[in-house]
Design an enzyme around this catalytic site. Structure first.
Site, PDB file in Angstrom:
ATOM      1  N   CYS A   1      -8.110  20.969  -0.263  1.00 55.56           N
ATOM      2  CA  CYS A   1      -6.683  21.172  -0.017  1.00 55.56           C
ATOM      3  C   CYS A   1      -6.387  22.605   0.409  1.00 55.56           C
ATOM      4  O   CYS A   1      -6.156  23.481  -0.435  1.00 55.56           O
ATOM      5  CB  CYS A   1      -5.883  20.849  -1.281  1.00 55.56           C
ATOM      6  N   LEU A   2      -6.386  22.834   1.711  1.00 57.59           N
ATOM      7  CA  LEU A   2      -6.104  24.164   2.258  1.00 57.59           C
ATOM      8  C   LEU A   2      -4.804  24.153   3.078  1.00 57.59           C
ATOM      9  O   LEU A   2      -3.898  24.941   2.841  1.00 57.59           O
ATOM     10  CB  LEU A   2      -7.274  24.628   3.135  1.00 57.59           C
TER      11      LEU A   2
ATOM     12  N   GLU B   1      -1.224  23.589   4.791  1.00 61.93           N
ATOM     13  CA  GLU B   1       0.138  23.364   4.286  1.00 61.93           C
ATOM     14  C   GLU B   1       1.041  23.025   5.470  1.00 61.93           C
ATOM     15  O   GLU B   1       0.679  23.288   6.627  1.00 61.93           O
ATOM     16  CB  GLU B   1       0.644  24.636   3.578  1.00 61.93           C
TER      17      GLU B   1
ATOM     18  N   GLY C   1       3.437  24.568   6.689  1.00 59.97           N
ATOM     19  CA  GLY C   1       3.694  25.744   7.525  1.00 59.97           C
ATOM     20  C   GLY C   1       2.462  26.598   7.763  1.00 59.97           C
ATOM     21  O   GLY C   1       2.550  27.660   8.371  1.00 59.97           O
TER      22      GLY C   1
ATOM     23  N   ARG D   1     -14.086  36.810  18.430  1.00 62.64           N
ATOM     24  CA  ARG D   1     -13.872  37.956  17.528  1.00 62.64           C
ATOM     25  C   ARG D   1     -15.221  38.550  17.141  1.00 62.64           C
ATOM     26  O   ARG D   1     -15.434  39.752  17.170  1.00 62.64           O
ATOM     27  CB  ARG D   1     -13.110  37.484  16.284  1.00 62.64           C
TER      28      ARG D   1
ATOM     29  N   GLN E   1     -15.629   3.905  29.155  1.00 62.31           N
ATOM     30  CA  GLN E   1     -15.436   3.677  30.594  1.00 62.31           C
ATOM     31  C   GLN E   1     -16.532   2.764  31.154  1.00 62.31           C
ATOM     32  O   GLN E   1     -16.255   1.881  31.972  1.00 62.31           O
ATOM     33  CB  GLN E   1     -15.444   5.036  31.325  1.00 62.31           C
TER      34      GLN E   1
ATOM     35  N   GLU F   1     -10.664  20.931  10.507  1.00 62.03           N
ATOM     36  CA  GLU F   1     -11.618  21.925  10.002  1.00 62.03           C
ATOM     37  C   GLU F   1     -11.628  23.152  10.920  1.00 62.03           C
ATOM     38  O   GLU F   1     -12.662  23.759  11.189  1.00 62.03           O
ATOM     39  CB  GLU F   1     -13.011  21.308   9.822  1.00 62.03           C
TER      40      GLU F   1
ATOM     41  N   ILE G   1      -3.959  15.992   3.755  1.00 60.27           N
ATOM     42  CA  ILE G   1      -5.127  16.032   2.878  1.00 60.27           C
ATOM     43  C   ILE G   1      -5.891  14.699   2.902  1.00 60.27           C
ATOM     44  O   ILE G   1      -5.356  13.642   2.544  1.00 60.27           O
ATOM     45  CB  ILE G   1      -4.722  16.427   1.438  1.00 60.27           C
TER      46      ILE G   1
HETATM   47  C1  FAD Z   1      -6.569  13.425  10.069  1.00 65.16           C
HETATM   48  C2  FAD Z   1      -6.534  14.816   9.545  1.00 65.16           C
HETATM   49  C3  FAD Z   1      -7.185  15.113   8.356  1.00 65.16           C
HETATM   50  C4  FAD Z   1      -7.137  16.417   7.830  1.00 65.16           C
HETATM   51  N1  FAD Z   1      -7.743  16.676   6.628  1.00 65.16           N
HETATM   52  C5  FAD Z   1      -7.548  17.880   6.034  1.00 65.16           C
HETATM   53  C6  FAD Z   1      -8.023  18.106   4.703  1.00 65.16           C
HETATM   54  O1  FAD Z   1      -8.651  17.232   4.093  1.00 65.16           O
HETATM   55  N2  FAD Z   1      -7.756  19.299   4.127  1.00 65.16           N
HETATM   56  C7  FAD Z   1      -7.066  20.283   4.779  1.00 65.16           C
HETATM   57  O2  FAD Z   1      -6.889  21.345   4.187  1.00 65.16           O
HETATM   58  N3  FAD Z   1      -6.620  20.096   6.046  1.00 65.16           N
HETATM   59  C8  FAD Z   1      -6.825  18.916   6.684  1.00 65.16           C
HETATM   60  N4  FAD Z   1      -6.353  18.698   7.961  1.00 65.16           N
HETATM   61  C9  FAD Z   1      -5.581  19.742   8.611  1.00 65.16           C
HETATM   62  C10 FAD Z   1      -6.256  20.379   9.817  1.00 65.16           C
HETATM   63  O3  FAD Z   1      -7.300  21.209   9.392  1.00 65.16           O
HETATM   64  C11 FAD Z   1      -5.161  21.098  10.624  1.00 65.16           C
HETATM   65  O4  FAD Z   1      -4.380  20.092  11.245  1.00 65.16           O
HETATM   66  C12 FAD Z   1      -5.720  22.068  11.648  1.00 65.16           C
HETATM   67  O5  FAD Z   1      -6.334  23.163  11.013  1.00 65.16           O
HETATM   68  C13 FAD Z   1      -4.661  22.584  12.615  1.00 65.16           C
HETATM   69  O6  FAD Z   1      -3.518  23.009  11.942  1.00 65.16           O
HETATM   70  P1  FAD Z   1      -2.081  22.484  12.437  1.00 65.16           P
HETATM   71  O7  FAD Z   1      -2.150  21.010  12.524  1.00 65.16           O
HETATM   72  O8  FAD Z   1      -1.050  23.085  11.562  1.00 65.16           O
HETATM   73  O9  FAD Z   1      -1.928  23.027  13.919  1.00 65.16           O
HETATM   74  P2  FAD Z   1      -1.369  24.483  14.359  1.00 65.16           P
HETATM   75  O10 FAD Z   1      -2.080  25.551  13.616  1.00 65.16           O
HETATM   76  O11 FAD Z   1       0.108  24.470  14.300  1.00 65.16           O
HETATM   77  O12 FAD Z   1      -1.832  24.542  15.875  1.00 65.16           O
HETATM   78  C14 FAD Z   1      -1.114  23.935  16.960  1.00 65.16           C
HETATM   79  C15 FAD Z   1      -1.862  24.255  18.258  1.00 65.16           C
HETATM   80  O13 FAD Z   1      -1.884  25.668  18.470  1.00 65.16           O
HETATM   81  C16 FAD Z   1      -3.232  26.126  18.609  1.00 65.16           C
HETATM   82  N5  FAD Z   1      -3.332  27.482  18.037  1.00 65.16           N
HETATM   83  C17 FAD Z   1      -2.892  27.917  16.821  1.00 65.16           C
HETATM   84  N6  FAD Z   1      -3.183  29.212  16.650  1.00 65.16           N
HETATM   85  C18 FAD Z   1      -3.854  29.620  17.756  1.00 65.16           C
HETATM   86  C19 FAD Z   1      -4.431  30.861  18.201  1.00 65.16           C
HETATM   87  N7  FAD Z   1      -4.417  31.953  17.444  1.00 65.16           N
HETATM   88  N8  FAD Z   1      -5.000  30.894  19.430  1.00 65.16           N
HETATM   89  C20 FAD Z   1      -5.064  29.796  20.207  1.00 65.16           C
HETATM   90  N9  FAD Z   1      -4.537  28.591  19.854  1.00 65.16           N
HETATM   91  C21 FAD Z   1      -3.935  28.514  18.653  1.00 65.16           C
HETATM   92  C22 FAD Z   1      -4.069  25.119  17.864  1.00 65.16           C
HETATM   93  O14 FAD Z   1      -5.410  25.127  18.295  1.00 65.16           O
HETATM   94  C23 FAD Z   1      -3.335  23.820  18.206  1.00 65.16           C
HETATM   95  O15 FAD Z   1      -3.740  23.380  19.476  1.00 65.16           O
HETATM   96  C24 FAD Z   1      -6.431  17.435   8.529  1.00 65.16           C
HETATM   97  C25 FAD Z   1      -5.814  17.115   9.755  1.00 65.16           C
HETATM   98  C26 FAD Z   1      -5.863  15.844  10.257  1.00 65.16           C
HETATM   99  C27 FAD Z   1      -5.165  15.538  11.559  1.00 65.16           C
END
Ligand code: FAD
Length: 388
Positions: free
Chosen positions: A123-124, A126, A128, A376, A337, A364, A156
């Protein structure tokens, strides 16, 4: 440098392939359609050690190298990437708990988790704080000998069906950034924990995804993993392995799709001959196989870097995740395809493999964030030695 697998490694892969054929293949489509979380099948995977592949022996795990774990995950994912991906997340969270929990907490949760009797979520994220995970706001306040947790986690995997939550929460002040984050083992059924609706997803339908809310949830102080302020580091260490695992799920899905496509091309006839006789399609097949082998080798290289504790292991994990999840999706899509209209209907597994593989480019750490990590590192002061 030896690229051949050892006898033991072949044996792990054979066992995983047999398990996948017996326990996953007959049900994967039905679990996907019905959004069924196959808890019993996961417990049977646990009986073979697949729920604690690289968790420490002190937690009941097999403590295998990450490279060996990829061999198992690839075989499972070739049949059912969604269920396999959950098993990999469980392995990651179990490794974190097994590595950083106090003896008491490890004794309570280690064996049940590594045996697959109990399951863990990571659970990482959130609502926001996604890519910018270090901006997370969920708080854990030390009150006497308890932490009191308030906040919410989003997306999650396994939420609502798992038994323990490996939770990252802020113990420092609002400006403390990554160094103000701590990690905890939180029993999933405590008073004050509530679960949102099961998200409707494009793929990964055999595992639930939910928001989790924490309202004055109290846990004993001994449930802290590592020390206060180490949580973000622990979360990222978990994700190094997690990225190899997810990359492996893409390699597995791609191998599953490629095998189907290869067979189909020889069976399907158009213009009076098998479609395998068309050179345009042969070239497509050759490119798919080439990308797949490159992805697999990159994943194994990253895994071996992590096993060796190499300084640049995280960078290689990010590169492997970026490359293998992009290549894996491409191979699944091309295999679809090659099946023409049949690829698009559910009687064939291609559309499921492709839907499941799509999310690997997002979670991830998105593949954009993988590029941020790689660049980086390359632009840091010691750049000439960063990537070789
Ligand atoms: C089915 C599913 C299962 C998941 N399971 C888990 C889990 O078990 N535990 C958990 O903690 N999380 C989980 N996640 C969360 C997942 O890790 C996040 O969705 C992911 O890290 C992206 O965060 P976000 O959705 O808030 O997108 P955002 O961070 O809002 O990103 C939106 C877009 O902007 C891009 N972006 C953001 N910042 C930058 C930057 N600095 N430079 C370039 N591009 C950028 C991103 O690549 C993306 O294309 C899950 C997600 C899904 C869909």
């Amino acid at each position: 440098m030896d690229f051949e697998l050892t006898e033991d490694q072949h044996a792990f892969a054979d066992t995983a392939r047999a398990f996948a054929q017996a326990e996953l293949a007959p049900h994967a489509a039905e679990w996907d359609r019905g959004q069924v979380f196959p808890r019993e099948a996961i417990a049977r995977a646990g009986e073979l050690g697949f729920c604690g592949l690289y968790a420490p022996e002190s937690a009941g795990g097999l403590a295998l190298p990450r490279l060996d774990a990829t061999l198992v995950f690839e075989e499972l994912a070739a049949v059912d990437p969604s269920t396999t991906a959950f098993i990999t997340i469980h392995n990651m969270a179990t490794w974190m708990l097994g590595t950083w929990a106090t003896d008491e907490v490890r004794a309570e949760w280690g064996e049940p988790l590594t045996s697959g009797q109990k399951l863990a979520s990571y659970c990482l994220t959130e609502p926001g704080a996604g890519s910018d995970a270090a901006s997370l706001k969920t708080r854990a306040e030390l009150v006497g000998n308890e932490y009191v947790i308030n906040g919410a986690k989003a997306f999650i995997s396994g939420a609502g069906s798992t038994d323990v939550l490996v939770l990252m929460a802020r113990t420092g002040d609002a400006q403390s950034g990554a160094s103000g984050i701590s990690a905890f083992a939180v029993p999933a059924d405590l008073p004050g924990i509530s679960y949102g609706k099961k998200e409707e997803k494009m793929g990964w339908n055999s595992q639930p995804t939910r928001v989790i809310s924490f309202d004055n949830v109290r846990i004993p102080a001994r449930n802290l993993l590592g020390r206060e302020g180490e949580g973000f580091k622990i979360a990222m260490k978990g994700l190094d392995g997690g990225r190899i695992n997810i990359a492996t799920c893409s390699v597995g899905a791609a191998q599953g799709a490629l095998t189907q496509a290869q067979r189909y091309m020889q069976e399907r006839k158009q213009f009076g001959k098998p479609i395998a006789s068309f050179q345009a399609l042969q070239f497509k097949l050759a490119d798919m196989a080439t990308e797949l082998v490159a992805a697999r080798q990159m994943v194994r290289l990253a895994a071996s870097k992590l096993d060796a504790g190499a300084r640049d292991a995280s960078t290689y994990c990010a590169m492997a995740k970026r490359f293998a999840t992009d290549a894996g999706f491409m191979v699944c899509n091309e295999a679809l395809q090659l099946h023409g209209g049949y690829g698009y209907i559910r009687e064939y597994p291609l559309e499921r493999l492709m839907r499941d593989a799509r999310v690997h480019q997002i979670l991830e750490g998105t593949n954009e964030i993988m590029r941020v990590i790689i660049a980086r590192r390359m632009l840091e002061g010691d750049a000439p030695n960063a990537i070789r």
